[in-house]
Design an enzyme around this catalytic site. Structure first.
Site, PDB file in Angstrom:
ATOM      1  CG  HIS A  68      -7.607  34.654 -37.378  1.00  0.00           C
ATOM      2  ND1 HIS A  68      -7.447  33.418 -37.941  1.00  0.00           N
ATOM      3  CD2 HIS A  68      -7.541  35.540 -38.404  1.00  0.00           C
ATOM      4  CE1 HIS A  68      -7.289  33.542 -39.251  1.00  0.00           C
ATOM      5  NE2 HIS A  68      -7.341  34.830 -39.554  1.00  0.00           N
ATOM      6  CG  ASP A  70     -11.535  33.346 -33.891  1.00  0.00           C
ATOM      7  OD1 ASP A  70     -10.819  34.018 -34.653  1.00  0.00           O
ATOM      8  OD2 ASP A  70     -11.596  32.104 -33.959  1.00  0.00           O
ATOM      9  CG  HIS A 146      -4.971  28.967 -38.931  1.00  0.00           C
ATOM     10  ND1 HIS A 146      -6.135  28.558 -39.553  1.00  0.00           N
ATOM     11  CD2 HIS A 146      -5.286  30.136 -38.302  1.00  0.00           C
ATOM     12  CE1 HIS A 146      -7.100  29.415 -39.300  1.00  0.00           C
ATOM     13  NE2 HIS A 146      -6.613  30.384 -38.559  1.00  0.00           N
TER      14      HIS A 146
END
Length: 261
Positions: A68, A70, A146
């Site tokens: 991801h 971030d 996740h």
């Protein structure tokens, strides 16, 4: 460099997927015995290293929990910084299945292919139950769920996509540290034995869940990071809620938080 010669954990970025005026995206450092290690490299970790008194040239290894933005957005800038400053030592990058392909492609698109780098990038793909001995640090890897729930359905359309994500058990001479990365509800529980510092993300969990996990695991220090923007300026409230479920030391991370080792 660094403010604590004995070693420290330091939080470069404490935000979740949405940075705020107070928080940049996820990146966590460990400085121990003059060696620097990074866990995730959300933007702008390259600049934040300098702001916290560290030289990026001292970086020994980078650990990526998943891809991801971030958690990885500053990767090409970090590599470019090392290129332009003339790094010679190899850089180790650890990450889940698919890391080598993704890292090399990201760098290629930024004109950072091997022919123009003055140092070698040594990429190691790791999975559940594996570990790597770096001497000062021993890092064990565990799978997290996740990405699986949201992205499994896209694998047929995007065959180069992967849904592997990992967390980290970091062992030093005196400490057993867990950094969850982004994680499912019960991913970390089997690994808590002997853990004295738990760095747990707050982007995908309730405070009740986090506090209960830490209490039942017997963790002495709980560091809460990856703070959702709705809680950006509510540190006291976060701690008050956690205290209902957890009796150990609570550190609600900010950018530039330092935790002595």
């Amino acid at each position: 460099m660094g403010s604590n010669k004995a070693g420290e954990i330091f939080i470069l970025g404490s935000a979740s997927g949405v940075p705020t005026k107070n928080r940049f995206c996820t990146s966590i450092g460990i400085w121990i015995e003059q060696d620097l290690y990074l866990f995730d490299c959300g933007a702008p970790c390259s600049t934040l290293l300098y702001k916290m008194g560290y030289d990026p040239l001292d970086l020994k290894a980078l650990f990526l929990s998943h891809f991801h933005a971030d958690h990885v957005a500053d990767l090409p800038l970090l590599v470019q910084l090392l290129q332009l400053r003339g790094r010679k030592d190899p850089l180790m990058i650890f990450g889940p299945k698919g890391t080598e392909r993704k890292v090399l492609k990201i760098l290629e698109y930024c004109y950072l292919f091997p022919e123009v780098l003055p140092f070698k990038i040594d990429i190691k793909e790791v999975g559940d139950g594996q570990f790597h001995d770096l001497g000062i640090l021993k890092v064990h890897f565990f799978e997290t769920s996740h990405l699986k729930l949201d992205y499994q359905k896209y694998l047929k359309k995007y065959p180069d996509l992967s849904t592997e994500a990992i967390g980290f058990i970091i062992e030093t001479e005196k400490h057993r540290i867990i950094y969850t990365g982004d994680t499912g509800k019960s991913d970390v529980k089997p690994h808590l034995a002997g853990c004295d510092i738990l760095i747990h993300e707050f982007g995908h969990h309730s405070l009740e869940e986090i506090g209960t996990i830490a209490e039942e695991g017997g963790v002495s220090r709980l560091v809460v990071t990856h703070i959702h923007p709705d809680w950006d300026e509510r540190k006291n409230e976060i701690e008050e809620i956690l205290r209902k479920y957890y009796s150990g030391q609570i550190i609600v991370a900010d950018d530039k938080t330092r935790i002595a080792l």
